[in-house]
Structures are given as C-alpha cells and as structure tokens.
Design a protein around this motif. Sequence first.
Motif, PDB file in Angstrom:
ATOM      1  N   MET A  83      14.434  29.557  40.520  1.00  0.00           N
ATOM      2  CA  MET A  83      13.072  29.745  40.015  1.00  0.00           C
ATOM      3  C   MET A  83      12.344  30.747  40.907  1.00  0.00           C
ATOM      4  O   MET A  83      12.466  30.728  42.126  1.00  0.00           O
ATOM      5  N   LYS A  84      11.584  31.626  40.275  1.00  0.00           N
ATOM      6  CA  LYS A  84      10.768  32.595  40.997  1.00  0.00           C
ATOM      7  C   LYS A  84       9.294  32.295  40.749  1.00  0.00           C
ATOM      8  O   LYS A  84       8.934  31.741  39.714  1.00  0.00           O
ATOM      9  N   ALA A  85       8.456  32.674  41.689  1.00  0.00           N
ATOM     10  CA  ALA A  85       7.012  32.617  41.496  1.00  0.00           C
ATOM     11  C   ALA A  85       6.499  34.051  41.425  1.00  0.00           C
ATOM     12  O   ALA A  85       6.817  34.870  42.297  1.00  0.00           O
ATOM     13  N   ILE A  86       5.756  34.360  40.395  1.00  0.00           N
ATOM     14  CA  ILE A  86       5.162  35.684  40.221  1.00  0.00           C
ATOM     15  C   ILE A  86       3.684  35.576  40.555  1.00  0.00           C
ATOM     16  O   ILE A  86       2.933  34.876  39.862  1.00  0.00           O
ATOM     17  N   ILE A  87       3.259  36.233  41.623  1.00  0.00           N
ATOM     18  CA  ILE A  87       1.863  36.179  42.041  1.00  0.00           C
ATOM     19  C   ILE A  87       1.130  37.386  41.486  1.00  0.00           C
ATOM     20  O   ILE A  87       1.554  38.534  41.666  1.00  0.00           O
ATOM     21  N   LEU A  88       0.049  37.120  40.792  1.00  0.00           N
ATOM     22  CA  LEU A  88      -0.808  38.169  40.235  1.00  0.00           C
ATOM     23  C   LEU A  88      -2.052  38.246  41.111  1.00  0.00           C
ATOM     24  O   LEU A  88      -2.945  37.389  41.029  1.00  0.00           O
ATOM     25  N   VAL A 145      -8.426  34.171  46.113  1.00  0.00           N
ATOM     26  CA  VAL A 145      -7.903  33.431  44.964  1.00  0.00           C
ATOM     27  C   VAL A 145      -7.134  34.373  44.043  1.00  0.00           C
ATOM     28  O   VAL A 145      -7.640  35.425  43.647  1.00  0.00           O
ATOM     29  N   ASN A 146      -5.897  33.995  43.725  1.00  0.00           N
ATOM     30  CA  ASN A 146      -5.038  34.752  42.817  1.00  0.00           C
ATOM     31  C   ASN A 146      -4.470  33.807  41.761  1.00  0.00           C
ATOM     32  O   ASN A 146      -4.730  32.604  41.775  1.00  0.00           O
ATOM     33  N   TRP A 147      -3.672  34.380  40.862  1.00  0.00           N
ATOM     34  CA  TRP A 147      -2.902  33.604  39.896  1.00  0.00           C
ATOM     35  C   TRP A 147      -1.435  33.601  40.302  1.00  0.00           C
ATOM     36  O   TRP A 147      -0.971  34.527  40.968  1.00  0.00           O
ATOM     37  N   TYR A 148      -0.695  32.599  39.837  1.00  0.00           N
ATOM     38  CA  TYR A 148       0.764  32.648  39.937  1.00  0.00           C
ATOM     39  C   TYR A 148       1.359  31.900  38.749  1.00  0.00           C
ATOM     40  O   TYR A 148       0.748  30.983  38.201  1.00  0.00           O
ATOM     41  N   PHE A 149       2.553  32.322  38.333  1.00  0.00           N
ATOM     42  CA  PHE A 149       3.292  31.555  37.334  1.00  0.00           C
ATOM     43  C   PHE A 149       4.760  31.513  37.730  1.00  0.00           C
ATOM     44  O   PHE A 149       5.241  32.349  38.519  1.00  0.00           O
ATOM     45  N   LEU A 150       5.475  30.528  37.221  1.00  0.00           N
ATOM     46  CA  LEU A 150       6.888  30.363  37.533  1.00  0.00           C
ATOM     47  C   LEU A 150       7.726  31.056  36.474  1.00  0.00           C
ATOM     48  O   LEU A 150       7.406  31.036  35.281  1.00  0.00           O
ATOM     49  N   LEU A 151       8.803  31.658  36.927  1.00  0.00           N
ATOM     50  CA  LEU A 151       9.709  32.410  36.059  1.00  0.00           C
ATOM     51  C   LEU A 151      11.130  31.921  36.262  1.00  0.00           C
ATOM     52  O   LEU A 151      11.602  31.827  37.401  1.00  0.00           O
ATOM     53  N   ASP A 152      11.786  31.599  35.166  1.00  0.00           N
ATOM     54  CA  ASP A 152      13.212  31.269  35.186  1.00  0.00           C
ATOM     55  C   ASP A 152      13.918  32.331  34.359  1.00  0.00           C
ATOM     56  O   ASP A 152      13.726  32.410  33.143  1.00  0.00           O
ATOM     57  N   ARG A 166      12.077  32.149  30.769  1.00  0.00           N
ATOM     58  CA  ARG A 166      11.087  31.082  30.611  1.00  0.00           C
ATOM     59  C   ARG A 166       9.887  31.352  31.505  1.00  0.00           C
ATOM     60  O   ARG A 166      10.030  31.741  32.653  1.00  0.00           O
ATOM     61  N   PHE A 167       8.703  31.127  30.942  1.00  0.00           N
ATOM     62  CA  PHE A 167       7.445  31.250  31.676  1.00  0.00           C
ATOM     63  C   PHE A 167       6.782  29.880  31.794  1.00  0.00           C
ATOM     64  O   PHE A 167       6.764  29.110  30.829  1.00  0.00           O
ATOM     65  N   SER A 168       6.206  29.606  32.955  1.00  0.00           N
ATOM     66  CA  SER A 168       5.214  28.533  33.028  1.00  0.00           C
ATOM     67  C   SER A 168       3.872  29.157  32.684  1.00  0.00           C
ATOM     68  O   SER A 168       3.764  30.357  32.432  1.00  0.00           O
ATOM     69  N   SER A 169       2.833  28.346  32.672  1.00  0.00           N
ATOM     70  CA  SER A 169       1.485  28.891  32.617  1.00  0.00           C
ATOM     71  C   SER A 169       1.120  29.408  34.005  1.00  0.00           C
ATOM     72  O   SER A 169       1.802  29.125  34.988  1.00  0.00           O
ATOM     73  N   ALA A 170       0.055  30.185  34.085  1.00  0.00           N
ATOM     74  CA  ALA A 170      -0.378  30.742  35.373  1.00  0.00           C
ATOM     75  C   ALA A 170      -1.519  29.897  35.931  1.00  0.00           C
ATOM     76  O   ALA A 170      -2.554  29.718  35.274  1.00  0.00           O
ATOM     77  N   PHE A 171      -1.302  29.385  37.143  1.00  0.00           N
ATOM     78  CA  PHE A 171      -2.287  28.555  37.823  1.00  0.00           C
ATOM     79  C   PHE A 171      -2.824  29.305  39.038  1.00  0.00           C
ATOM     80  O   PHE A 171      -2.431  30.432  39.322  1.00  0.00           O
ATOM     81  N   TYR A 172      -3.690  28.644  39.769  1.00  0.00           N
ATOM     82  CA  TYR A 172      -4.340  29.286  40.910  1.00  0.00           C
ATOM     83  C   TYR A 172      -3.480  29.175  42.172  1.00  0.00           C
ATOM     84  O   TYR A 172      -2.825  28.157  42.406  1.00  0.00           O
ATOM     85  N   CYS A 173      -3.503  30.225  42.974  1.00  0.00           N
ATOM     86  CA  CYS A 173      -2.975  30.154  44.333  1.00  0.00           C
ATOM     87  C   CYS A 173      -3.919  30.930  45.246  1.00  0.00           C
ATOM     88  O   CYS A 173      -4.581  31.871  44.815  1.00  0.00           O
TER      89      CYS A 173
END
Length: 343
Positions: free
Chosen positions: A1-6, A192-199, A68-75
Amino acid sequence: MKAIILKCRTGSRFHLGEYANHKNTILHNTSEYIHSDVLFGAFISSLSKIYPEKLNDFRQLFGEGEIRFSSAFYCMEENSTNKNLYLLPKPASLNFMHLNEHIDPKKVKKIKFISKGIYEKGITPLEWFSEKCVIPDDKCVFLKEEFDENDSTFSLYDKVDLQKARIHTSEPENNLYSQTDIVLMGSDNYQVNWYFLLDLNNQLSKEDIDIFYQTLDLMAINGIGGERSTGCGAIEEMEVIDNFCLNPNQPSNQQLLLSLAFPKEAEKDKYLYYKTKIRGGMWYGIKNDQRFNLLMGIEEGSILNDKISSQIIDLSENNNYSWQYGGNITIPLPSEYFNFLNN
C-alpha cells in the motif's frame, strides 16, 4: 500500500460538492473530505486529456481492483521535523460505546477523525480526554506523543460560506448565490494536507504503470473538486510514500472501510455498522434540465465483517457519460473498537 500526499498551502479552499435536490442549491454544501469517487473522477478526467484511448482499459482496472483508491483524509506535516501525522475517519462502532459520567457524549460526537497512533493502539473514547491524548480542536484527537499539546492555535479546517454574483447571465435579478468551501487551516507548527491510500498491482504492464503516474501528476496539477476556476482545489505538490503501513496492535476480524462504497446485493450482509449518503444525480444536457440516476453510498468509517469488491457503476445516459467508482480499501479494525459491542 502507498500513501499519496497532496500538499497544499495554508488557506487553500476546496469545494467538494454533495447531492442537492435543486439546481440552485448545489453549491450550498460541501463534503468535509475528498471521497474516493471524486478522486476517481478527477483521475479519469485527467486521463481523458492525455490518453483518451486508455479510458476503457483503466475503467476495467479500477473495476477489477487492479488499481484501488481510498478517500482522501487529512494529514499534518510538522514543520520542525517534516514528520507526517495521518488522520482516519472515526470508526462507526465507537458511536455505540457506553461512556462514563465524566465524558460529554456531545464532545465525542464532534470528533470526526482519529490519529494513526490512536487507531493502532486501539485507544477508545474512554481515554480520549485523559492525559494520554491531545484534542487540539473539536474535530480530531491525537496521542500525546504525536502532537504538540502546547499548540493552542491549531485548527484542522474551517467551513466557510462565500457570497458570489453570477457574471455569465443576462438575467437582471437573482444573480447572487452562496458557495460553501472547506478551508485548510493548520498553525505555525503544522501544515494541513490531504492524503489517500493507493493499492496498485505491480503486475500491470510498465506502459500502464507509467500512464497511471503521469495521469496522477496531471490530476494534482489540475486540482480536485469543483469551482476550480474560482480558486478552489489547488494542489501544490504530490508526494508518494511507499510501503505505508497501518497495523493495529490487536486486530479483530472486522474491517474499517476507507473508501466510499456502493454495496452489491451479494455483499450487503458484510456491512455491520455504517452511515449512508446519496451520490450521483448530476445535472446534464444543453439546458441542464436532466440528471443522472442516484446511488446510495456507504460512508468511510463503516465497519465490515469481510472485505468487499470494488466496482464501476455506469450511469451514462443519452451519450452523456458518468462512471461512479465504488472503492473497497479497508484496514483491520482494532479489537478494542468492536469487542465491547459483544459484551
């Protein structure tokens, strides 16, 4: 699993539209985070600009769970150390926990996100207001060792209403309207940024993997959500975190849903505790007087007793195209967040 930080600037605005009954109210509300179907829509829109011939191929890859994408939450990025602090949606099961007389249930209800550390250790609301934890605003809770408890200026986000005037109209009246946005806040210590999980299935062809990351880059450049022409949705930079892990100390047999899902009839018994929301229904046509069908979605933070399938639901009508992504990224639920329900 990867985390994509926006990564975003402080004060960045996002309009993440919700379903509305009437056209003149579609800008009156916004989601408080980026649902996975919005991420998918932004990805497909970007893909159509650079590789339109690959649209059906990637639709199939998402539908079969190869991507696969998760939703994007706060980080939050701690400015002094560049360390990232990840937030997760509050598990729905915690809404049923019996609290003692010293804990205000209204304060627990206001908390919408819990930190990765809180989740992995299975810290329940019974301890959120103890010396173990820090609640910097009323929306999120961290372990004491994760967050600087002396930061009294921190705010995760704000929801603001903006008064605007329609300029592309010849109508002399009723040209004022209201738009609701999410504004990313933070403090001097935290960005404050966004992140979502990527498979991403590494067995995909090199060509498809290259196209995927090119499209992801363009998605970040284009921005996410609605009203981008008015300054919303800007992403400054994208960072990929490889081998992202989220492992509870005492995992249960249940799963926490991190994508917005659309339940299949054959999998409806897998949903244990959940909230629903309406998706779809976008207006289309030359006169904007027709709309796509509606769907019932299962929100992030829901509890499942097994893993579910991803899917692409085709809502297209009359040569107007709309694909709705039902995601299925889940993580093991801590035993502490479920066992109490059986006591």
